[in-house]
Design a protein around this motif. Structure first.
Motif, PDB file in Angstrom:
ATOM      1  N   UNK A 159       0.846  -1.200   0.000  1.00 51.34           N
ATOM      2  CA  UNK A 159       0.000   0.000   0.000  1.00 51.34           C
ATOM      3  C   UNK A 159       0.877   1.244   0.000  1.00 51.34           C
ATOM      4  N   UNK A 160       0.333   2.326  -0.571  1.00 51.05           N
ATOM      5  CA  UNK A 160       1.033   3.614  -0.624  1.00 51.05           C
ATOM      6  C   UNK A 160      -0.001   4.718  -0.545  1.00 51.05           C
ATOM      7  N   UNK A 161       0.152   5.615   0.419  1.00 53.86           N
ATOM      8  CA  UNK A 161      -0.784   6.719   0.575  1.00 53.86           C
ATOM      9  C   UNK A 161      -0.302   7.988  -0.108  1.00 53.86           C
ATOM     10  N   UNK A 162      -1.226   8.900  -0.349  1.00 51.93           N
ATOM     11  CA  UNK A 162      -0.879  10.211  -0.886  1.00 51.93           C
ATOM     12  C   UNK A 162      -0.349  10.198  -2.300  1.00 51.93           C
ATOM     13  N   UNK A 163      -0.836   9.314  -3.150  1.00 51.39           N
ATOM     14  CA  UNK A 163      -0.363   9.264  -4.534  1.00 51.39           C
ATOM     15  C   UNK A 163      -1.149  10.255  -5.376  1.00 51.39           C
ATOM     16  N   UNK A 164      -0.463  11.230  -5.928  1.00 45.88           N
ATOM     17  CA  UNK A 164      -1.133  12.279  -6.696  1.00 45.88           C
ATOM     18  C   UNK A 164      -1.311  11.907  -8.160  1.00 45.88           C
ATOM     19  N   UNK A 165      -0.698  10.826  -8.591  1.00 47.88           N
ATOM     20  CA  UNK A 165      -0.792  10.395  -9.981  1.00 47.88           C
ATOM     21  C   UNK A 165       0.165   9.244 -10.216  1.00 47.88           C
ATOM     22  N   UNK A 166       0.234   8.785 -11.464  1.00 47.01           N
ATOM     23  CA  UNK A 166       1.079   7.632 -11.745  1.00 47.01           C
ATOM     24  C   UNK A 166       2.554   7.911 -11.446  1.00 47.01           C
ATOM     25  N   UNK A 167       3.002   9.126 -11.663  1.00 45.87           N
ATOM     26  CA  UNK A 167       4.417   9.439 -11.439  1.00 45.87           C
ATOM     27  C   UNK A 167       4.832   9.154 -10.004  1.00 45.87           C
ATOM     28  N   UNK A 168       3.893   9.331  -9.055  1.00 44.37           N
ATOM     29  CA  UNK A 168       4.193   9.047  -7.657  1.00 44.37           C
ATOM     30  C   UNK A 168       4.491   7.570  -7.453  1.00 44.37           C
ATOM     31  N   UNK A 169       3.838   6.731  -8.243  1.00 41.75           N
ATOM     32  CA  UNK A 169       4.001   5.288  -8.088  1.00 41.75           C
ATOM     33  C   UNK A 169       5.371   4.809  -8.548  1.00 41.75           C
ATOM     34  N   UNK A 170       6.047   5.622  -9.369  1.00 44.73           N
ATOM     35  CA  UNK A 170       7.391   5.258  -9.834  1.00 44.73           C
ATOM     36  C   UNK A 170       8.490   5.919  -9.009  1.00 44.73           C
ATOM     37  N   UNK A 171       8.115   6.871  -8.155  1.00 42.93           N
ATOM     38  CA  UNK A 171       9.136   7.600  -7.387  1.00 42.93           C
ATOM     39  C   UNK A 171       9.051   7.352  -5.882  1.00 42.93           C
ATOM     40  N   UNK A 172       7.939   6.792  -5.409  1.00 39.56           N
ATOM     41  CA  UNK A 172       7.766   6.546  -3.969  1.00 39.56           C
ATOM     42  C   UNK A 172       7.619   5.047  -3.720  1.00 39.56           C
ATOM     43  N   UNK A 173       8.228   4.584  -2.649  1.00 38.78           N
ATOM     44  CA  UNK A 173       8.181   3.158  -2.324  1.00 38.78           C
ATOM     45  C   UNK A 173       6.930   2.812  -1.519  1.00 38.78           C
ATOM     46  N   UNK A 174       6.302   1.709  -1.883  1.00 32.33           N
ATOM     47  CA  UNK A 174       5.140   1.209  -1.147  1.00 32.33           C
ATOM     48  C   UNK A 174       5.594   0.377   0.049  1.00 32.33           C
ATOM     49  N   UNK A 175       4.681   0.197   0.988  1.00 32.19           N
ATOM     50  CA  UNK A 175       4.959  -0.618   2.174  1.00 32.19           C
ATOM     51  C   UNK A 175       4.187  -1.924   2.091  1.00 32.19           C
ATOM     52  N   UNK A 176       4.821  -3.022   2.483  1.00 31.37           N
ATOM     53  CA  UNK A 176       4.140  -4.308   2.507  1.00 31.37           C
ATOM     54  C   UNK A 176       3.036  -4.278   3.557  1.00 31.37           C
ATOM     55  N   UNK A 177       1.870  -4.835   3.207  1.00 31.36           N
ATOM     56  CA  UNK A 177       0.777  -4.909   4.187  1.00 31.36           C
ATOM     57  C   UNK A 177       1.257  -5.701   5.397  1.00 31.36           C
ATOM     58  N   UNK A 178       1.803  -6.859   5.176  1.00 26.84           N
ATOM     59  CA  UNK A 178       2.562  -7.638   6.157  1.00 26.84           C
ATOM     60  C   UNK A 178       3.225  -8.759   5.384  1.00 26.84           C
ATOM     61  N   UNK A 179       4.189  -9.385   5.968  1.00 23.88           N
ATOM     62  CA  UNK A 179       4.985 -10.382   5.262  1.00 23.88           C
ATOM     63  C   UNK A 179       4.110 -11.491   4.676  1.00 23.88           C
ATOM     64  N   UNK A 180       4.182 -11.657   3.336  1.00 26.91           N
ATOM     65  CA  UNK A 180       3.465 -12.715   2.615  1.00 26.91           C
ATOM     66  C   UNK A 180       1.954 -12.527   2.534  1.00 26.91           C
ATOM     67  N   UNK A 181       1.401 -11.414   3.026  1.00 24.74           N
ATOM     68  CA  UNK A 181      -0.030 -11.187   2.884  1.00 24.74           C
ATOM     69  C   UNK A 181      -0.371 -10.883   1.432  1.00 24.74           C
ATOM     70  N   UNK A 182      -1.616 -11.191   1.067  1.00 20.97           N
ATOM     71  CA  UNK A 182      -2.118 -10.917  -0.278  1.00 20.97           C
ATOM     72  C   UNK A 182      -3.501 -10.303  -0.162  1.00 20.97           C
ATOM     73  N   UNK A 183      -4.009  -9.813  -1.290  1.00 15.38           N
ATOM     74  CA  UNK A 183      -5.382  -9.320  -1.297  1.00 15.38           C
ATOM     75  C   UNK A 183      -6.333 -10.448  -1.664  1.00 15.38           C
ATOM     76  N   UNK A 184      -7.619 -10.221  -1.379  1.00 13.94           N
ATOM     77  CA  UNK A 184      -8.615 -11.251  -1.636  1.00 13.94           C
ATOM     78  C   UNK A 184      -9.033 -11.272  -3.099  1.00 13.94           C
ATOM     79  N   UNK A 185      -8.913 -12.439  -3.704  1.00 16.79           N
ATOM     80  CA  UNK A 185      -9.326 -12.621  -5.094  1.00 16.79           C
ATOM     81  C   UNK A 185     -10.323 -13.769  -5.179  1.00 16.79           C
ATOM     82  N   UNK A 186     -11.460 -13.480  -5.801  1.00 14.11           N
ATOM     83  CA  UNK A 186     -12.407 -14.553  -6.068  1.00 14.11           C
ATOM     84  C   UNK A 186     -11.860 -15.479  -7.136  1.00 14.11           C
ATOM     85  N   UNK A 187     -11.029 -14.888  -8.037  1.00 13.50           N
ATOM     86  CA  UNK A 187     -10.380 -15.703  -9.066  1.00 13.50           C
ATOM     87  C   UNK A 187      -9.147 -14.993  -9.603  1.00 13.50           C
ATOM     88  N   UNK A 188      -8.093 -15.760  -9.824  1.00  6.04           N
ATOM     89  CA  UNK A 188      -6.868 -15.293 -10.469  1.00  6.04           C
ATOM     90  C   UNK A 188      -6.498 -16.310 -11.539  1.00  6.04           C
TER      91      UNK A 188
END
Length: 260
Positions: free
Chosen positions: A186-215
């Motif tokens: 997760x990453x807060x305060x993203x003003x646009x796509x450029x923020x996603x390439x210049x700021x590092x995200x934080x892991x939710x917790x080690x090995x956690x994933x999001x919920x998917x009904x299907x992948x």
């Protein structure tokens, strides 16, 4: 001649087996391990699911959730499928895939939301939403990610914001990993796509994933699978060479000898 034709077909089938081993799509699910944890979308927040050791990501059906029985706000999201830098935890370069239209998750009191039960027996409201990046020629040694960024007002408080299920890395004190091909960030305060390439995200917790009904993904084949395919092809080649030598020897024995 017939033997040689059969041999050629056997070699072709072995080669096909190797190709199949490198391109076998699988369908996975993580919602069955949901235990009530939620990562909400705050304004301009980005939630990321990464992928590693894959050559394809076909479809992703997220399960969005409501934090409570209160009505959550409709939320508009941008979606980006990108190459991911696993050392800095951020997107690399321009998006590989990004739909032109924004993704809208409706308020939780509208059609499409359903009542589900988590693994602890607790009921919750969920909304399944599918993205189709259809990426099937990915570099198996690279890491990729699907990023969702909230671009609309997500509501004034915690009870009015939608989120994604967090499939935690432990259950009843036991470590586990529901989706071994990636992790959630997760990453807060993203003003646009450029923020996603210049700021590092934080892991939710080690090995956690999001919920998917299907992948639907294409994992890199296990070493044992690839080795078995190559071994089959090698044996086929040896058999072919042996038959060829025998055929040549038989032909030589039939050559007439002229005695003067």
């Amino acid at each position: 001649m017939k033997k040689l034709i059969k041999l050629s077909l056997a070699a072709a089938l072995a080669a096909f087996a190797i190709g199949s081993a490198n391109a076998q799509m699988v369908t996975l699910q993580t919602v069955q391990d949901y235990d009530g944890s939620i990562q909400q979308f705050n304004n301009n927040q980005s939630l990321t699911q990464t992928f590693r050791n894959v050559t394809g990501v076909e479809t992703m059906t997220y399960r969005f959730v409501s934090n409570s029985i209160s009505t959550t706000y409709a939320t508009t999201l941008e979606a980006y499928f990108v190459e991911w830098d696993p050392s800095l935890n951020r997107a690399v370069g321009t998006p590989i895939w990004s739909p032109v239209t924004l993704q809208v998750i409706p308020a939780s009191n509208t059609v499409g939301w359903s009542l589900y039960t988590d693994r602890n027996g607790e009921d919750y409201l969920g909304y399944d939403y599918t993205l189709t990046p259809s990426q099937n020629a990915l570099n198996s040694s690279a890491t990729y990610a699907m990023i969702l960024r909230a671009v609309s007002n997500t509501g004034p408080g915690a009870t009015t914001r939608i989120g994604l299920q967090v499939i935690s890395d432990t259950y009843n004190g036991n470590p586990r990993d529901s989706f071994a091909f990636g992790a959630a960030y997760q990453l807060g305060g993203t003003s646009g796509y450029s923020t996603l390439t210049s700021s590092s995200s934080s892991a939710i917790s080690n090995n956690s994933d999001f919920g998917f009904q299907q992948l639907v993904i294409t994992p890199v084949p296990e070493p044992s699978t690839a080795a078995a395919c190559f071994a089959a092809l090698f044996v086929t080649g040896l058999v072919g060479r042996r038959l060829y030598v025998k055929r040549q020897q038989a032909a030589a024995a039939l050559v007439p000898v002229t005695v003067s």
